[in-house]
Design a protein around this motif. Structure first.
Motif, PDB file in Angstrom:
ATOM      1  N   ALA A 314      21.826  33.516 -41.875  1.00 47.04           N
ATOM      2  CA  ALA A 314      22.226  32.915 -40.603  1.00 47.04           C
ATOM      3  C   ALA A 314      23.693  32.528 -40.653  1.00 47.04           C
ATOM      4  CB  ALA A 314      21.371  31.686 -40.295  1.00 47.04           C
ATOM      5  N   ILE A 315      24.372  32.730 -39.542  1.00 46.91           N
ATOM      6  CA  ILE A 315      25.723  32.191 -39.371  1.00 46.91           C
ATOM      7  C   ILE A 315      25.556  30.818 -38.745  1.00 46.91           C
ATOM      8  CG2 ILE A 315      27.941  32.457 -38.236  1.00 46.91           C
ATOM      9  CD1 ILE A 315      27.445  34.579 -40.306  1.00 46.91           C
ATOM     10  N   VAL A 316      26.006  29.793 -39.456  1.00 47.05           N
ATOM     11  CA  VAL A 316      25.849  28.412 -38.992  1.00 47.05           C
ATOM     12  C   VAL A 316      27.225  27.788 -38.799  1.00 47.05           C
ATOM     13  CG1 VAL A 316      24.902  26.125 -39.535  1.00 47.05           C
ATOM     14  CG2 VAL A 316      23.637  28.193 -40.188  1.00 47.05           C
ATOM     15  N   GLU A 317      27.416  27.159 -37.642  1.00 42.87           N
ATOM     16  CA  GLU A 317      28.675  26.476 -37.365  1.00 42.87           C
ATOM     17  C   GLU A 317      28.423  24.980 -37.222  1.00 42.87           C
ATOM     18  OE1 GLU A 317      30.557  28.316 -34.008  1.00 42.87           O
ATOM     19  OE2 GLU A 317      31.103  30.125 -35.125  1.00 42.87           O
ATOM     20  N   ASN A 318      29.326  24.204 -37.800  1.00 39.63           N
ATOM     21  CA  ASN A 318      29.278  22.741 -37.709  1.00 39.63           C
ATOM     22  C   ASN A 318      27.951  22.164 -38.201  1.00 39.63           C
ATOM     23  OD1 ASN A 318      31.903  22.694 -36.441  1.00 39.63           O
ATOM     24  ND2 ASN A 318      30.883  23.377 -34.571  1.00 39.63           N
ATOM     25  N   ASN A 319      27.369  22.818 -39.192  1.00 45.41           N
ATOM     26  CA  ASN A 319      26.154  22.334 -39.862  1.00 45.41           C
ATOM     27  C   ASN A 319      24.894  22.368 -38.998  1.00 45.41           C
ATOM     28  OD1 ASN A 319      26.971  21.332 -42.637  1.00 45.41           O
ATOM     29  ND2 ASN A 319      28.450  20.253 -41.363  1.00 45.41           N
ATOM     30  N   LYS A 320      24.971  22.843 -37.757  1.00 49.00           N
ATOM     31  CA  LYS A 320      23.794  22.735 -36.900  1.00 49.00           C
ATOM     32  C   LYS A 320      23.566  23.925 -35.971  1.00 49.00           C
ATOM     33  CE  LYS A 320      26.357  20.055 -33.442  1.00 49.00           C
ATOM     34  NZ  LYS A 320      26.409  18.820 -32.616  1.00 49.00           N
ATOM     35  N   ASP A 321      24.618  24.621 -35.557  1.00 48.04           N
ATOM     36  CA  ASP A 321      24.471  25.680 -34.557  1.00 48.04           C
ATOM     37  C   ASP A 321      24.312  27.042 -35.229  1.00 48.04           C
ATOM     38  OD1 ASP A 321      24.852  23.825 -32.455  1.00 48.04           O
ATOM     39  OD2 ASP A 321      27.023  23.942 -32.720  1.00 48.04           O
ATOM     40  N   THR A 322      23.161  27.680 -35.021  1.00 47.12           N
ATOM     41  CA  THR A 322      22.926  29.022 -35.567  1.00 47.12           C
ATOM     42  C   THR A 322      23.457  30.041 -34.568  1.00 47.12           C
ATOM     43  OG1 THR A 322      20.972  28.273 -36.786  1.00 47.12           O
ATOM     44  CG2 THR A 322      21.181  30.639 -36.383  1.00 47.12           C
ATOM     45  N   ILE A 323      24.472  30.779 -34.966  1.00 43.91           N
ATOM     46  CA  ILE A 323      25.169  31.702 -34.072  1.00 43.91           C
ATOM     47  C   ILE A 323      24.546  33.098 -34.117  1.00 43.91           C
ATOM     48  CG2 ILE A 323      27.417  32.680 -33.449  1.00 43.91           C
ATOM     49  CD1 ILE A 323      27.153  29.586 -33.215  1.00 43.91           C
ATOM     50  N   GLN A 324      24.247  33.562 -35.320  1.00 42.73           N
ATOM     51  CA  GLN A 324      23.657  34.899 -35.497  1.00 42.73           C
ATOM     52  C   GLN A 324      22.660  34.843 -36.647  1.00 42.73           C
ATOM     53  OE1 GLN A 324      26.872  37.637 -36.322  1.00 42.73           O
ATOM     54  NE2 GLN A 324      27.889  37.316 -34.350  1.00 42.73           N
ATOM     55  N   THR A 325      21.701  35.785 -36.636  1.00 39.48           N
ATOM     56  CA  THR A 325      20.754  35.911 -37.751  1.00 39.48           C
ATOM     57  C   THR A 325      20.640  37.381 -38.159  1.00 39.48           C
ATOM     58  OG1 THR A 325      18.846  36.089 -36.257  1.00 39.48           O
ATOM     59  CG2 THR A 325      19.408  33.882 -37.078  1.00 39.48           C
ATOM     60  N   TYR A 326      20.342  37.595 -39.436  1.00 42.47           N
ATOM     61  CA  TYR A 326      20.241  38.942 -39.987  1.00 42.47           C
ATOM     62  C   TYR A 326      19.075  39.003 -40.973  1.00 42.47           C
ATOM     63  CZ  TYR A 326      25.176  39.250 -38.519  1.00 42.47           C
ATOM     64  OH  TYR A 326      26.352  39.227 -37.801  1.00 42.47           O
TER      65      TYR A 326
END
Length: 528
Positions: A314-326
């Motif tokens: 998962a691409i995670v931003e700011n410790n909480k927002d999942t932007i993309q998954t693979y």
């Protein structure tokens, strides 16, 4: 007229009565003096008592005049209540002397020495519980050999000073818990599991052949009982042994919560998950809580987070927002993907691949010994002291003396792109020439590195965070050349390869197969 003899008798009776009363008073227990106020009074600490406390505790008292400091009852009770709550963190309250502390708080007749000991124990309990919540009760390298997480540091004396000055003990201790939402969900999971009744009366499920729609056996009843226990199936369906449509739907729900292909068929894999008892799941959750206390407190502004047992990135931003998954492929149980944290350093488009020692020993050498054409089929060159060696001049007896480099292209083991980050295990993220593996439910198939589905989508995310000009067309142009091209990463993107097998989300309790058998090892050490 009263006779003298009568007066004398009366006096004798009075004297006798007084003597008896005195004897009764001597027989009554002496009521101890109420000295509870000493707990609320700053007392100069006996230097002898400070000799055997941890160094950090000595430093705390030295910085505060070497007097007792837990002189507010609300602070003492707040600490005790907070220690009681660590049971939901999978920790044992009596590891922090909770029973003793609570009993001592109720005493009303105590000495100054006792108060000093009590104060020291409160400080030691605070220091231990904050450390354990922040960075774990155990050290990762004392449990696993292939974990490389940066140790976390905590200034417990600074926290304790704040807690006692501001009288916010509970708040300060709570801040020491991991702030990731998965940790919070695990605490809820453990609390929920503790509310469930014992399930030891439900028979284990033994699968001779897969159970499908409309099957009717005694095993179906056990399946339904397990599904009802975990609230995937309404109990109204427990009256018969028929594997009906409602049961199939419940099985699919159960399978989804356990990372199993949701086909509604009860095969051996699904039966294995159904047979896990409540206590086994509690142990799994407790092990995961401890591991999350080891994980980084802050993932960073942008992070690549890999959950190894879930085969997911998962691409995670700011410790909480999942932007993309693979989807990903991870290491086999005997070639495990290590748990680590690092920072992405560069991408390599059209990478070459240098064969690592394990693959050389276990894969390449045995196959190439039988057929030297194997090197040609792999587009692989052999080097000895930087001089190229013909496959037919290669000596398998001296296999470790050579360097083996596979050229770029679609057949390269790394595919067409590689993501590098510094680590001591020589692992990285990469494309693959075996894309069919992403369709498999079990994906612990690599030699330790992590293979990423749609790696150029991941590259697009990474590069768009760098300087302007990186477009899909530009990457395609480089791919077409076939030339190995390095792209440095200038803006920080962290990489976290982690391992967790339990959590709770909107769909309920989630469990994943413990592919490296790490949960039992950790739980046993936590309780030893």
């Amino acid at each position: 007229m009263i006779r003298p003899t009568t007066i004398l008798c009366a006096l004798l009776l009075i004297v006798a009565s007084c003597q008896n009363t005195g004897r009764l008073k001597e027989q009554l227990p002496v009521q101890p003096e109420n000295t509870a106020h000493l707990k609320n009074t700053p007392l100069a600490l006996d230097p002898i008592l400070l000799q055997n406390v941890p160094e950090v505790v000595k430093e705390f008292y030295a910085a505060n005049g070497n007097v007792t400091l837990w002189t507010t009852q609300d602070d003492r009770k707040a600490l005790q209540q907070t220690i009681a709550d660590v049971e939901n963190d999978g920790l044992l309250p009596d590891d922090y002397s909770l029973t003793f502390l609570k009993e001592f708080e109720t005493l009303t007749a105590i000495s100054e020495q006792d108060c000093m000991r009590y104060d020291l124990m409160l400080t030691e309990a605070f220091t231990s519980v904050t450390n354990h919540l922040f960075k774990g009760r155990l050290k990762p390298d004392g449990v696993y050999t292939d974990w490389a997480l940066t140790p976390k540091k905590l200034d417990t004396n600074k926290l304790l000073t704040e807690a006692l000055q501001n009288h916010n003990v509970t708040e300060v201790i709570d801040r020491c818990r991991p702030r990731h939402k998965i940790y919070g969900s695990l605490r809820k999971s453990l609390a929920y599991l503790n509310t469930l009744p014992n399930d030891n009366t439900i028979n284990s499920i033994v699968i001779v052949k897969p159970i499908t729609l409309n099957d009717s056996t005694s095993t179906v009843h056990s399946i339904k009982q397990r599904l009802a226990y975990w609230q995937d199936l309404d109990s109204i369906y427990l009256n018969d042994n028929v594997y009906n449509a409602a049961t199939a739907v419940a099985v699919k729900k159960f399978q989804e919560r356990h990372g199993i292909v949701a086909d509604g068929v009860v095969n051996s894999r699904t039966a294995q998950a159904l047979n896990f008892s409540r206590n086994q799941r509690k142990e799994q959750v407790i092990a995961n809580l401890e591991r999350w206390r080891w994980f980084p407190y802050d993932f960073g502004e942008r992070a690549i987070v890999i959950n190894i047992p879930d085969y997911g990135l998962a691409i995670v931003e700011n410790n909480k927002d999942t932007i993309q998954t693979y989807k990903v492929v991870v290491g086999k149980p005997d070639r495990r993907t290590p748990v680590l944290q690092s920072t992405l350093s560069n991408l390599i488009i059209n990478p070459t691949w240098t064969v690592p020692p394990t693959i050389l020993k276990e894969d390449l050498t045995p196959t190439a010994t039988k057929d030297r054409n194997h090197f040609i089929d792999l587009n692989m060159k052999i080097y000895l002291n930087n001089a190229e060696v013909s496959p037919w001049e290669w000596d398998p007896e001296k296999a470790t003396s050579y360097r083996y480099v596979q050229g770029p292209g679609n057949h390269n083991a790394l595919g067409r792109i590689k993501f590098n980050f510094q680590n001591n295990f020589s692992v990285y993220l990469h494309d693959t020439n075996h894309k069919e593996n992403f369709a498999k439910p079990y994906r612990a198939l690599s030699s330790g590195c992590v293979r990423v589905q749609n790696p150029f989508k991941l590259a697009g995310y990474v590069l768009e965070k760098q300087e302007a000009g990186w477009t899909k067309d530009k990457i395609d142009e480089i791919l077409e050349t076939g030339e190995t091209t390095n792209v440095d990463i200038k803006k920080s993107i962290r990489v976290h390869q982690l391992y967790w097998t339990a959590w709770m989300d909107k769909d309920g309790l989630q469990f994943r197969n413990d592919i490296y058998s790490l949960d039992k090892i950790l739980y046993a050490k936590l309780r030893s």
